[in-house]
Design a protein around this motif. Structure first.
Motif, PDB file in Angstrom:
ATOM      1  N   LEU C  24     -55.844 -48.588  66.606  1.00 62.86           N
ATOM      2  CA  LEU C  24     -56.426 -49.799  67.348  1.00 62.86           C
ATOM      3  C   LEU C  24     -56.406 -51.118  66.447  1.00 62.86           C
ATOM      4  N   ALA C  25     -56.649 -51.037  65.001  1.00 58.12           N
ATOM      5  CA  ALA C  25     -56.697 -51.959  64.379  1.00 58.12           C
ATOM      6  C   ALA C  25     -55.276 -52.522  64.095  1.00 58.12           C
ATOM      7  N   GLY C  26     -54.099 -51.538  64.244  1.00 60.90           N
ATOM      8  CA  GLY C  26     -52.829 -51.996  64.100  1.00 60.90           C
ATOM      9  C   GLY C  26     -52.388 -52.878  65.260  1.00 60.90           C
ATOM     10  N   LEU C  27     -53.129 -52.801  66.416  1.00 66.81           N
ATOM     11  CA  LEU C  27     -52.744 -53.299  67.557  1.00 66.81           C
ATOM     12  C   LEU C  27     -53.156 -54.667  67.519  1.00 66.81           C
ATOM     13  N   PHE C  28     -54.506 -55.175  66.659  1.00 66.96           N
ATOM     14  CA  PHE C  28     -54.619 -56.448  66.609  1.00 66.96           C
ATOM     15  C   PHE C  28     -54.284 -57.050  65.415  1.00 66.96           C
TER      16      PHE C  28
END
Lengths: 170, 91, 115
Positions: C24-28
């Motif tokens: 999820l961090a990679g998504l942002f």
């Protein structure tokens, strides 16, 4: 002509058997009604779709029948690869050091199923996603690119996976 | 112990789904939105499995199995539809 | 025996939390759809797989665990197929990919793409 008909019958039988196996897997019951209905349904659907399920140019049984032992080995190897590549991706997310590039290369595996499995495995392993698959030509988005040479890039991306796939299917 | 663990994981998955939906709303391009939707489908699948194990009912797992197999057909339809639409507008 | 299974499940769930948060961090964190898809799909797949392993360890009956094994097998096929569909969609409509070496705007494959 005769060989073609025999080949068609073999493809029909294999399609029907695999349909029936999936039916057993989903219903998970051995009642008489369930077995008969599944058999009739799989025979009818196989008569309709055997030409699509196994294309005519797949001229060898080894093209779509996997080697079970190597398939099992590949399953566990894939598990290991997925976790390893996730750790690599974790480090990339934390540090933010990526070098994305789109590379093209060819594969040596010949059957359609094996190419599909190779493309899916490439999607699962570190920082690579298969964008396109044309016959034996793969277009791959690679996150940790370190070379401009397409052949070397291909060896790095698929080098670990291809021997395993070649042992399962031809 | 096991019930607490599964409850905590369900709350965590709910949080993940909310974050994914934020990305879905923010995403500047259509591709970003599809990426978020792709990950959301995986989260929903994990939630169904956890819920089935938590209550000990295998019927939830049947739902999860069907969702797993036919879920990506929905992506195929959305991607094909959007592609046709965008190419129609580009010409 | 039950204790050991619970501890192993706890480890699997912790791995799921770590990888899921990273995805999820990679998504942002990343800036273009391809890279986001890389981070999200790979870490998301690993997180879901870890949750499946944990649920398999905690499953009460044999029917439940057999279904979880089947779901895991099909998930290993369907998850990369889904991300491949999304990536192919982005590639076909000509989303430009981010390249740190090239300072100029990267040229997309198709000339007539709508912006």
């Amino acid at each position: 002509m005769r060989a073609e008909r025999i080949w068609g019958a073999i493809r029909f039988v294999i399609t029907a058997v695999s349909m029936f196996a999936v039916w057993l897997l989903f219903t998970a019951s051995f009642g008489t009604f369930s077995l008969v209905a599944g058999a009739i349904g799989s025979l009818l659907i196989a008569a309709l779709t055997y030409d699509v399920f196994i294309a005519k140019h797949q001229a060898n049984l080894r093209f779509f029948l996997p080697n079970p032992l190597h398939l099992l080995i590949y399953f566990f190897v894939m598990f290991f690869f997925i976790y390893q590549s996730s750790v690599v991706m974790l480090a990339a997310v934390i540090t933010g050091r990526v070098n994305p590039r789109i590379v093209h290369f060819r594969t040596r595996v010949r059957s359609d199923v094996a190419r599909m499995v190779l493309a899916n495995s490439i999607t699962l392993t570190p920082g690579t996603i298969t964008l396109d698959l044309n016959d034996d030509h793969l277009t791959v988005h690679w996150l940790f690119c370190d070379t401009h040479h397409m052949k070397a890039a291909g060896e790095t991306v698929k080098g670990r996976l291809e021997p395993y796939v070649q042992r399962i299917w031809l | 112990m096991r019930m607490i663990m599964m409850d905590v994981m369900q709350w965590y998955l709910l949080l993940c789904a909310v974050v994914c939906i934020i990305r879905l709303i923010l995403g500047p391009t259509t591709a970003d939105r599809l990426v978020a939707l792709n990950i959301l489908s995986g989260i929903v699948l994990a939630f169904l499995v956890l819920s089935g194990v938590r209550h000990g009912r295998s019927i939830y797992l049947d739902v999860a199995l069907v969702y797993d197999i036919f879920g990506f057909l929905g992506f195929l339809a959305i991607a094909r539809f959007l592609k046709d639409k965008m190419h129609g507008e580009g010409e | 025996m039950i204790m050991i299974r619970e501890i192993l499940a706890l480890i699997a769930f912790s791995a799921a939390v770590i990888f899921g948060t990273a995805g999820l961090a990679g998504l942002f964190r990343f800036s273009d759809p391809y890279t986001r898809l890389q981070a999200g799909s790979l870490c998301g797949t690993t997180a879901v797989l870890s949750i499946f392993i944990g649920a398999l360890l905690l499953s009460p009956t044999a029917a439940v665990s057999a279904r979880i094994v089947i779901i895991t097998l099909f998930f290993l096929i369907s998850s990369p197929t889904g991300s491949h569909i999304v990536a192919r969609f982005a590639w076909n409509i000509g989303v430009p990919h981010h390249d740190p070496k090239q300072k100029r705007t990267p040229v997309s494959r198709k000339k007539d793409t709508p912006s």
